[in-house]
Design a protein around this motif. Structure first.
Motif, PDB file in Angstrom:
ATOM      1  N   GLY A   3      35.325  42.875  35.486  1.00 15.74           N
ATOM      2  CA  GLY A   3      36.333  41.844  35.498  1.00 15.74           C
ATOM      3  C   GLY A   3      36.879  41.460  34.148  1.00 15.74           C
ATOM      4  N   THR A  10      40.050  34.596  35.883  1.00 16.04           N
ATOM      5  CA  THR A  10      38.790  34.987  36.523  1.00 16.04           C
ATOM      6  C   THR A  10      38.904  35.022  38.040  1.00 16.04           C
ATOM      7  N   GLU A  11      39.928  34.359  38.584  1.00 17.92           N
ATOM      8  CA  GLU A  11      40.155  34.384  40.022  1.00 17.92           C
ATOM      9  C   GLU A  11      41.634  34.186  40.322  1.00 17.92           C
ATOM     10  N   LYS A  80      39.600  39.024  54.922  1.00 17.32           N
ATOM     11  CA  LYS A  80      39.982  38.095  53.851  1.00 17.32           C
ATOM     12  C   LYS A  80      41.248  37.333  54.219  1.00 17.32           C
ATOM     13  N   THR A  91      40.810  31.606  47.604  1.00 18.83           N
ATOM     14  CA  THR A  91      40.648  32.237  46.293  1.00 18.83           C
ATOM     15  C   THR A  91      39.966  33.589  46.439  1.00 18.83           C
ATOM     16  N   ILE A  92      40.238  34.448  45.471  1.00 19.13           N
ATOM     17  CA  ILE A  92      39.587  35.752  45.390  1.00 19.13           C
ATOM     18  C   ILE A  92      39.305  36.029  43.918  1.00 19.13           C
ATOM     19  N   SER A  93      38.083  36.383  43.582  1.00 17.29           N
ATOM     20  CA  SER A  93      37.729  36.610  42.184  1.00 17.29           C
ATOM     21  C   SER A  93      38.423  37.861  41.656  1.00 17.29           C
ATOM     22  N   TYR A  94      38.497  37.944  40.341  1.00 14.93           N
ATOM     23  CA  TYR A  94      39.147  39.103  39.707  1.00 14.93           C
ATOM     24  C   TYR A  94      38.483  40.423  40.119  1.00 14.93           C
ATOM     25  N   GLU A  96      36.712  41.075  42.809  1.00 14.97           N
ATOM     26  CA  GLU A  96      36.972  41.285  44.239  1.00 14.97           C
ATOM     27  C   GLU A  96      38.398  41.761  44.474  1.00 14.97           C
ATOM     28  N   CYS A  97      39.323  41.186  43.735  1.00 14.04           N
ATOM     29  CA  CYS A  97      40.734  41.554  43.866  1.00 14.04           C
ATOM     30  C   CYS A  97      40.953  43.013  43.474  1.00 14.04           C
ATOM     31  N   LYS A 172      48.140  32.112  38.441  1.00 19.24           N
ATOM     32  CA  LYS A 172      47.194  33.005  39.105  1.00 19.24           C
ATOM     33  C   LYS A 172      47.380  33.018  40.621  1.00 19.24           C
ATOM     34  N   CYS A 179      45.511  41.609  47.691  1.00 24.14           N
ATOM     35  CA  CYS A 179      45.825  42.052  46.333  1.00 24.14           C
ATOM     36  C   CYS A 179      46.557  43.390  46.389  1.00 24.14           C
TER      37      CYS A 179
END
Length: 315
Positions: A3, A10-11, A80, A91-94, A96-97, A172, A179
């Motif tokens: 990430g 970060t997300e 998702k 939200t989705i973390s970096y 995960e994206c 963001k 994504c």
């Protein structure tokens, strides 16, 4: 796919399909139902092909692979997406994206090339029936499936590798329900020229190459069909290809609309609608198209049902 990579984000926040509260529950139920049909349909097709010896042919070997691809890439997207309808902020973390982006691209590219392989198989079966067992041997079919996976692997690695170099330091909020490439590029605070060139070049190849293969195969198929004198023979040949043509039209049309245009020209709202077809509708429709419009599948399914009923009646 770590990430860091110079990104201060970060997300991300996925906006989803709509921000209207009154539509959230309705859309949740609709897409939940769609996902259930997709999973049941594709797992059912995989199971049916595995259990029915009469379906152990190249055509159904490729259809089995197509069903597995559809099952996997709908699973990458829809769960998702469903979360977005029941949470206030999705939200989705970096990492995960980037992972979702990688697997989505892998499966979507594999789908396009698998459809091209299936068209080639139909060409061999109709235009070269005497050589069919030689050309489409088990080894040849296995290599074709491996090549399809390699194309998906190359495309996914190239796209995700370029995306990992992008610096996200502004907003963001991703204006999409997953994504995808273009919505992510809109958030970049550095030049995305290289990314857009890579997207355009790979999209041209991964859409046009399968499309030209499919068109070339069907031009030859139609020419061969027109030489068949019996009406019944022509009808049977057309029935063999009709399911595949339907699946190809929906998939290639919607994918081309989304990716074969510059990002500044494409509207993200239009892109969402187009994406629904090849990420959600196509994986659901494929098993229905190939089962409802395929006599062999219907016969195999009836045999299995009769066999199970016979076993139950014995006890």
């Amino acid at each position: 796919m770590g990430g860091g990579n110079h990104s201060t984000v970060t997300e991300f926040i996925l906006t989803g399909l709509t921000e209207k509260p009154e539509l959230q529950l309705l859309l949740f139920l609709f897409f939940l139902g769609t996902y259930v049909v997709t999973v049941v349909g594709n797992l059912g097709m995989i199971t049916l092909i595995g259990l029915s010896s009469q379906l152990h042919t190249p055509m159904y070997y490729f259809l089995n692979s197509l069903s597995l691809i559809d099952l996997c890439y709908s699973t990458v997207i829809i769960p998702k997406m469903l979360v977005n309808f029941v949470t206030e902020k999705n939200t989705i973390s970096y990492p995960e994206c980037m992972t979702q982006l990688y697997f989505f691209i892998f499966f979507i590219i594999s789908e396009g090339h698998m459809l091209a392989v299936m068209a080639y198989d139909r060409y061999v079966a109709i235009c070269k029936p005497l050589l069919c067992n030689v050309i489409m041997s088990y080894q040849a079919c296995s290599w074709l499936v491996v090549e399809v996976c390699v194309m998906g692997l190359i495309g996914a690695t190239a796209h995700t590798g370029c995306m990992l170099r992008v610096v996200f330091c502004k907003v963001k909020i991703i204006n999409h329900y997953f994504c995808d490439v273009f919505p992510l590029l809109e958030l970049s605070c550095t030049s995305t020229y290289i990314n857009e060139v890579v997207v355009l070049c790979l999209s041209l190849f991964n859409i046009l190459a399968p499309t030209l293969t499919i068109l070339g195969s069907y031009v030859s198929i139609i020419a061969s069909i027109l030489q068949i004198h019996s009406t019944e023979g022509r009808s049977k040949a057309f029935r063999t290809c009709s399911s595949h043509i339907t699946a190809v039209t929906i998939f290639c049309g919607s994918a081309a609309f989304m990716y074969l245009q510059p990002s500044n020209v494409s509207s993200m709202d239009q892109g969402k609608v187009s994406s629904l077809f090849y990420t959600i509708i196509v994986p659901m429709l494929n098993p229905l198209i190939y089962s409802l419009r395929n006599k062999d599948v219907k016969v195999a399914l009836n045999k299995i049902i009769e066999k199970r009923l016979f076993c139950i009646s014995k006890y």
